[in-house]
Design an enzyme around this catalytic site. Structure first.
Site, PDB file in Angstrom:
ATOM      1  CD  GLU A 280      -2.789  -1.222  -0.073  1.00  0.00           C
ATOM      2  OE1 GLU A 280      -3.059  -0.186  -0.702  1.00  0.00           O
ATOM      3  OE2 GLU A 280      -3.152  -2.356  -0.455  1.00  0.00           O
ATOM      4  CD1 TRP A 283      -1.128  -0.669  -3.999  1.00  0.00           C
ATOM      5  CD2 TRP A 283      -1.545   0.479  -5.880  1.00  0.00           C
ATOM      6  NE1 TRP A 283      -1.645  -1.539  -4.929  1.00  0.00           N
ATOM      7  CE2 TRP A 283      -1.914  -0.857  -6.097  1.00  0.00           C
ATOM      8  CE3 TRP A 283      -1.717   1.400  -6.912  1.00  0.00           C
ATOM      9  CZ2 TRP A 283      -2.448  -1.311  -7.295  1.00  0.00           C
ATOM     10  CZ3 TRP A 283      -2.254   0.958  -8.125  1.00  0.00           C
ATOM     11  CH2 TRP A 283      -2.605  -0.381  -8.304  1.00  0.00           C
ATOM     12  CD1 TRP A 312     -18.445  11.844 -17.805  1.00  0.00           C
ATOM     13  CD2 TRP A 312     -19.023   9.891 -16.908  1.00  0.00           C
ATOM     14  NE1 TRP A 312     -17.306  11.086 -17.707  1.00  0.00           N
ATOM     15  CE2 TRP A 312     -17.627   9.876 -17.152  1.00  0.00           C
ATOM     16  CE3 TRP A 312     -19.606   8.754 -16.344  1.00  0.00           C
ATOM     17  CZ2 TRP A 312     -16.816   8.781 -16.857  1.00  0.00           C
ATOM     18  CZ3 TRP A 312     -18.796   7.664 -16.037  1.00  0.00           C
ATOM     19  CH2 TRP A 312     -17.422   7.690 -16.299  1.00  0.00           C
ATOM     20  CG  ASN A 347      -8.600   1.295   0.204  1.00  0.00           C
ATOM     21  OD1 ASN A 347      -8.501   2.244  -0.571  1.00  0.00           O
ATOM     22  ND2 ASN A 347      -8.385   0.045  -0.183  1.00  0.00           N
ATOM     23  CD1 TRP A 365     -13.758   9.930 -14.447  1.00  0.00           C
ATOM     24  CD2 TRP A 365     -12.313  10.863 -13.030  1.00  0.00           C
ATOM     25  NE1 TRP A 365     -12.745  10.474 -15.193  1.00  0.00           N
ATOM     26  CE2 TRP A 365     -11.844  11.054 -14.360  1.00  0.00           C
ATOM     27  CE3 TRP A 365     -11.558  11.358 -11.968  1.00  0.00           C
ATOM     28  CZ2 TRP A 365     -10.647  11.728 -14.650  1.00  0.00           C
ATOM     29  CZ3 TRP A 365     -10.378  12.026 -12.253  1.00  0.00           C
ATOM     30  CH2 TRP A 365      -9.927  12.222 -13.569  1.00  0.00           C
TER      31      TRP A 365
HETATM   32  C1  LIG Z   1     -11.543   6.786  -4.562  1.00  0.00           C
HETATM   33  C2  LIG Z   1     -10.350   6.783  -3.624  1.00  0.00           C
HETATM   34  C3  LIG Z   1      -9.856   7.981  -3.125  1.00  0.00           C
HETATM   35  C4  LIG Z   1      -8.733   7.988  -2.283  1.00  0.00           C
HETATM   36  N1  LIG Z   1      -8.257   9.180  -1.807  1.00  0.00           N
HETATM   37  C5  LIG Z   1      -7.153   9.208  -1.022  1.00  0.00           C
HETATM   38  C6  LIG Z   1      -6.622  10.437  -0.548  1.00  0.00           C
HETATM   39  O1  LIG Z   1      -7.108  11.522  -0.861  1.00  0.00           O
HETATM   40  N2  LIG Z   1      -5.533  10.383   0.279  1.00  0.00           N
HETATM   41  C7  LIG Z   1      -4.947   9.195   0.633  1.00  0.00           C
HETATM   42  O2  LIG Z   1      -3.965   9.210   1.384  1.00  0.00           O
HETATM   43  N3  LIG Z   1      -5.428   8.034   0.171  1.00  0.00           N
HETATM   44  C8  LIG Z   1      -6.510   7.992  -0.628  1.00  0.00           C
HETATM   45  N4  LIG Z   1      -6.995   6.791  -1.067  1.00  0.00           N
HETATM   46  C9  LIG Z   1      -6.269   5.550  -0.748  1.00  0.00           C
HETATM   47  C10 LIG Z   1      -6.723   4.811   0.529  1.00  0.00           C
HETATM   48  O3  LIG Z   1      -8.105   4.659   0.536  1.00  0.00           O
HETATM   49  C11 LIG Z   1      -6.285   5.528   1.807  1.00  0.00           C
HETATM   50  O4  LIG Z   1      -4.913   5.850   1.728  1.00  0.00           O
HETATM   51  C12 LIG Z   1      -6.500   4.627   3.033  1.00  0.00           C
HETATM   52  O5  LIG Z   1      -7.851   4.290   3.148  1.00  0.00           O
HETATM   53  C13 LIG Z   1      -6.025   5.349   4.269  1.00  0.00           C
HETATM   54  O6  LIG Z   1      -6.227   4.561   5.401  1.00  0.00           O
HETATM   55  P1  LIG Z   1      -5.018   3.988   6.242  1.00  0.00           P
HETATM   56  O7  LIG Z   1      -4.047   5.086   6.547  1.00  0.00           O
HETATM   57  O8  LIG Z   1      -5.585   3.254   7.378  1.00  0.00           O
HETATM   58  O9  LIG Z   1      -4.350   3.025   5.190  1.00  0.00           O
HETATM   59  P2  LIG Z   1      -3.434   1.706   5.346  1.00  0.00           P
HETATM   60  O10 LIG Z   1      -4.224   0.581   4.802  1.00  0.00           O
HETATM   61  O11 LIG Z   1      -2.891   1.572   6.703  1.00  0.00           O
HETATM   62  O12 LIG Z   1      -2.254   2.000   4.313  1.00  0.00           O
HETATM   63  C14 LIG Z   1      -1.039   2.674   4.704  1.00  0.00           C
HETATM   64  C15 LIG Z   1      -0.807   3.892   3.852  1.00  0.00           C
HETATM   65  O13 LIG Z   1      -0.600   3.525   2.494  1.00  0.00           O
HETATM   66  C16 LIG Z   1      -1.147   4.529   1.639  1.00  0.00           C
HETATM   67  N5  LIG Z   1      -2.195   3.914   0.838  1.00  0.00           N
HETATM   68  C17 LIG Z   1      -3.016   2.905   1.186  1.00  0.00           C
HETATM   69  N6  LIG Z   1      -3.815   2.554   0.161  1.00  0.00           N
HETATM   70  C18 LIG Z   1      -3.491   3.375  -0.857  1.00  0.00           C
HETATM   71  C19 LIG Z   1      -3.977   3.529  -2.188  1.00  0.00           C
HETATM   72  N7  LIG Z   1      -4.946   2.734  -2.690  1.00  0.00           N
HETATM   73  N8  LIG Z   1      -3.442   4.501  -2.953  1.00  0.00           N
HETATM   74  C20 LIG Z   1      -2.453   5.292  -2.490  1.00  0.00           C
HETATM   75  N9  LIG Z   1      -1.958   5.198  -1.234  1.00  0.00           N
HETATM   76  C21 LIG Z   1      -2.474   4.257  -0.435  1.00  0.00           C
HETATM   77  C22 LIG Z   1      -1.735   5.610   2.526  1.00  0.00           C
HETATM   78  O14 LIG Z   1      -0.763   6.620   2.679  1.00  0.00           O
HETATM   79  C23 LIG Z   1      -1.980   4.859   3.821  1.00  0.00           C
HETATM   80  O15 LIG Z   1      -1.981   5.675   4.965  1.00  0.00           O
HETATM   81  C24 LIG Z   1      -8.112   6.763  -1.937  1.00  0.00           C
HETATM   82  C25 LIG Z   1      -8.622   5.565  -2.443  1.00  0.00           C
HETATM   83  C26 LIG Z   1      -9.723   5.573  -3.279  1.00  0.00           C
HETATM   84  C27 LIG Z   1     -10.254   4.264  -3.812  1.00  0.00           C
END
Ligand SMILES: Cc1cc2nc3c(=O)[nH]c(=O)nc-3n(C[C@H](O)[C@H](O)[C@H](O)COP(=O)(O)OP(=O)(O)OC[C@H]3O[C@@H](n4cnc5c(N)ncnc54)[C@H](O)[C@@H]3O)c2cc1C
Length: 481
Positions: A280, A283, A312, A347, A365
Site C-alpha cells: 500500500e 501504491w 456521463w 479504503n 468521476w
Molecule cells: C476513490 C479513492 C480515493 C482515495 N483518496 C485518497 C486520498 O485523498 N488520500 C490518501 O492518502 N489516500 C486515498 N486513497 C487511498 C486509501 O483509501 C487511503 O490511503 C486509506 O484508506 C487510508 O487509510 P489507512 O491510513 O488506514 O491506510 P493503510 O491501509 O494503513 O495504508 C497505509 C498507507 O498507504 C497509503 N495507501 C493505502 N492505500 C493506498 C492507495 N490505494 N493509494 C495510495 N496510497 C495508499 C496511505 O498513505 C496509507 O496511509 C483513496 C482511495 C480511493 C479508492
C-alpha cells in the site's frame, strides 16, 4: 548581510526524518549562521484546491504543535497567515531585505505548487541566496523507478518489483531528530501570525511522538493481521496514518523502517500482513510517480484519454443523494455518512462509493474526486486522483470497465453482520443481518430512502457507455491511420 538557513515546511511537518531541517542545521553549523523554520498558511489557495475544512484545521494544529516541539530544541518556527500562493514571494522578499537566504525545501509536484516555488526560487537566487530542493515525499523519488528501457511503469506490479529491488539494494535511511541548537534571537520583519483553526480535527492527535507511537503500535500489534482485517470497515484493521502521511507528520521512510524493525522475518514474505501493508505504501509512491510523469493528470485529464468521450449523465439530484448518503444502498450511505461526519473513509468503502457514483449513477468521476477532496482529512491529490481513476476505469492499471462492484454483495461480504452500517445509518439499526444489506423488501423501513437506481439496469448501461466510447475511439483510430 547575515545569511539565514530557512527551512520552508509545507507537507513535511515533522522534526524526525526531515532532510530539509537536518541539512539546514548542518549548513548553519558549518557556516556559523542561523536557522529559521517557516510555514505559510494560504487559506485562499487551500479553498481553490477544495481542501477540506478538517484538513485545514489539522494543518494549523500540527504547525502550532510543531512550533512547540521545535522550541524545545531552541529552533524557531515562524508561522505566518498568508492568503494565496501569489502572495508568497512577498514574504520571501521581506526576509531577503534582512538576510541572504539559503532556502531548504521538499519538492512538491502539483502545478500551482511548482509555479509558486519557481517564483520564490527566482527571487531568492536574484537576491544572492540559494534554493535547495530535496525530493523526499517518496522513498524512491518520482522518475527513479524505470523499466530496463528507461521508461516509466504504467502498471503497478512490475513497478513494485523494481521498487522492492531498489529498496533491497539501497535500504531505507531516516534522519535523526535534530539536537538543541544555540543561536541568538533573530530580528525578523513583522508578519501576521498564523491563526488557529476551527478545531474540527480535534479527534486526531497532532503531537509527533503520539503519531510515532501509533505507527509502532500498528506495526507491533496489527500489521500481522492486515491481510485479513484490512477490507472490513467495522474492524480497525488499517493504520489510519494517511492523514499524517499526507502532511508529512510521519514519512514513508519512517513507516518502512519501523515495519522492517518490528516484522524482521515477515515483511518480505509474500502475502504476509507486513508485505501487503508495504504494498500500500508502494501504491502511494506509484501514484506520485505517475503524476510527475503525466502532468496532464493535474489538469483533470483521464489517464486513458479516450474516456474523455464518455457521455456521463451528471444528474445533480442523484449526485446530491450520493453526497448526503441517501442513495438507499446501505453500505454506500454508511460510507458517505462516515466521510461527512469524520473526514475519513475506509479504503474498501472509498472503492465501493466511487464505483457506485461512476458506474451506478453515471456521474463524472471528477465530481466525486472533488467531493472527496472537500471532505477528507487525508485528501491528497495523487492518491485521490489515482483512486478515482482506478474505480472509474479511466486510469493507469485501473479496474477493467466491465468489472462493476455490486454494492449489495460488497456489503454482505465486507460488513457481514451489518455492524458498520448500523454505526452510521441509525434508520437501519434495528434490522437483522439478513435484511440490513437490502432493506427494501416488504416495506421494512419507511424512514430510509428507496433505492435511487436499479443496480442491474445501471450496470447494463455502464457497459454500453464504455463500449460505445471504446468503439468510437477504435473507429477514429482506424480511419486516421
Ligand atoms: C476513490 C479513492 C480515493 C482515495 N483518496 C485518497 C486520498 O485523498 N488520500 C490518501 O492518502 N489516500 C486515498 N486513497 C487511498 C486509501 O483509501 C487511503 O490511503 C486509506 O484508506 C487510508 O487509510 P489507512 O491510513 O488506514 O491506510 P493503510 O491501509 O494503513 O495504508 C497505509 C498507507 O498507504 C497509503 N495507501 C493505502 N492505500 C493506498 C492507495 N490505494 N493509494 C495510495 N496510497 C495508499 C496511505 O498513505 C496509507 O496511509 C483513496 C482511495 C480511493 C479508492
Amino acid at each position: 548581510m547575515n545569511s539565514l538557513n530557512l527551512v520552508w515546511l509545507r507537507n513535511d511537518l515533522r522534526s524526525y526524518d526531515n532532510v530539509c531541517l537536518h541539512s539546514a542545521i548542518e549548513h548553519a553549523k558549518r557556516t556559523a549562521s542561523q536557522v529559521l523554520v517557516l510555514f505559510i498558511a494560504t487559506p485562499d489557495t487551500w479553498q481553490l484546491h477544495d481542501m477540506a475544512a478538517i484538513k485545514q484545521d489539522f494543518l494549523r494544529r500540527r504547525v502550532l504543535q510543531l512550533q512547540q516541539e521545535l522550541a524545545e530544541l531552541a529552533i524557531p518556527l515562524l508561522a505566518i497567515e498568508g492568503s494565496s500562493y501569489a502572495d508568497t514571494p512577498q514574504i520571501f522578499a521581506a526576509l531577503s531585505k534582512r538576510f541572504v537566504l539559503n532556502v531548504f525545501l521538499q519538492t512538491e509536484y502539483e502545478l500551482r505548487e511548482q509555479q509558486r516555488d519557481a517564483a520564490v526560487e527566482q527571487l531568492v537566487l536574484s537576491s544572492g541566496g540559494q534554493f535547495i530542493r530535496f525530493d523526499s515525499q517518496c522513498i524512491m523519488p518520482p522518475g527513479a523507478i524505470r523499466t530496463q528501457q528507461g521508461a516509466i511503469y504504467k502498471v503497478f506490479t512490475p513497478f513494485k518489483r523494481t521498487w522492492l529491488s531498489a529498496l533491497h539494494s539501497q535500504g531505507v535511511t531516516c534522519y535523526p531528530r535534530p539536537k538543541t541548537i544555540e543561536q541568538a534571537a533573530l530580528m525578523l520583519p513583522e508578519f501576521t501570525p498564523m491563526q488557529t483553526g476551527d478545531n474540527s480535527s480535534v479527534d486526531w492527535p497532532v503531537a509527533e511522538q503520539d503519531v510515532l507511537n501509533l505507527l509502532r503500535a500498528f506495526c507491533r500489534e496489527k500489521v500481522a493481521n492486515y491481510t485479513n482485517a484490512r477490507d472490513y470497515p467495522a474492524i480497525a484493521g488499517t493504520s489510519k496514518l494517511s492523514a499524517y502521511l499526507a502532511i508529512g507528520v510521519v514519512s514513508a521512510a519512517q513507516c518502512v523502517a519501523r515495519l522492517q524493525m518490528e516484522m524482521k522475518d515477515s515483511w518480505q514474505q509474500d502475502k504476509s500482513g507486513a508485505e501487503v501493508w508495504l504494498s500500500e505504501l508502494i501504491w502511494r509512491e506509484f501514484y506520485k510517480h505517475i503524476l510527475v510523469a503525466y502532468p496532464n493528470l493535474i489538469k483533470h485529464q483521464p489517464f486513458q484519454i479516450e474516456t474523455n468521450g464518455i457521455r456521463w449523465s451528471n444528474n445533480q439530484a442523484l449526485f446530491q443523494a450520493w453526497c448526503e448518503g441517501k442513495t438507499g444502498y446501505p453500505i454506500v450511505d454508511a460510507a458517505m455518512r462516515q466521510l461527512n461526519q469524520t473526514g475519513w473513509m475506509h479504503n474498501r468503502l472509498r472503492m465501493i462509493t466511487a464505483s457506485f457514483l461512476v458506474k451506478d449513477l453515471h456521474i463524472d468521476w471528477r465530481w466525486g474526486e472533488r467531493y472527496f477532496m472537500s471532505k477528507l482529512i487525508d485528501g491528497e491529490f495523487a492518491a485521490n486522483n489515482g483512486g478515482w481513476q482506478w474505480a472509474a476505469s479511466t486510469g493507469t492499471d485501473a479496474v477493467p470497465y466491465f468489472r462493476i462492484f455490486n454494492p449489495t454483495s460488497q456489503s454482505e461480504k465486507f460488513d457481514p453482520s451489518g455492524e458498520f452500517i448500523r454505526l452510521y445509518v441509525p434508520e437501519l439499526r434495528h434490522l437483522q443481518e439478513k435484511s440490513i444489506h437490502w432493506p427494501h423488501n416488504n416495506g421494512l423501513v419507511l424512514a430510509y430512502p428507496a433505492p435511487i437506481v436499479d443496480h442491474a439496469v445501471a450496470r447494463k448501461y455502464t457497459l454500453e457507455l464504455f463500449a460505445e466510447v471504446k468503439n468510437r475511439y477504435e473507429h477514429s483510430a482506424n480511419t486516421t491511420h
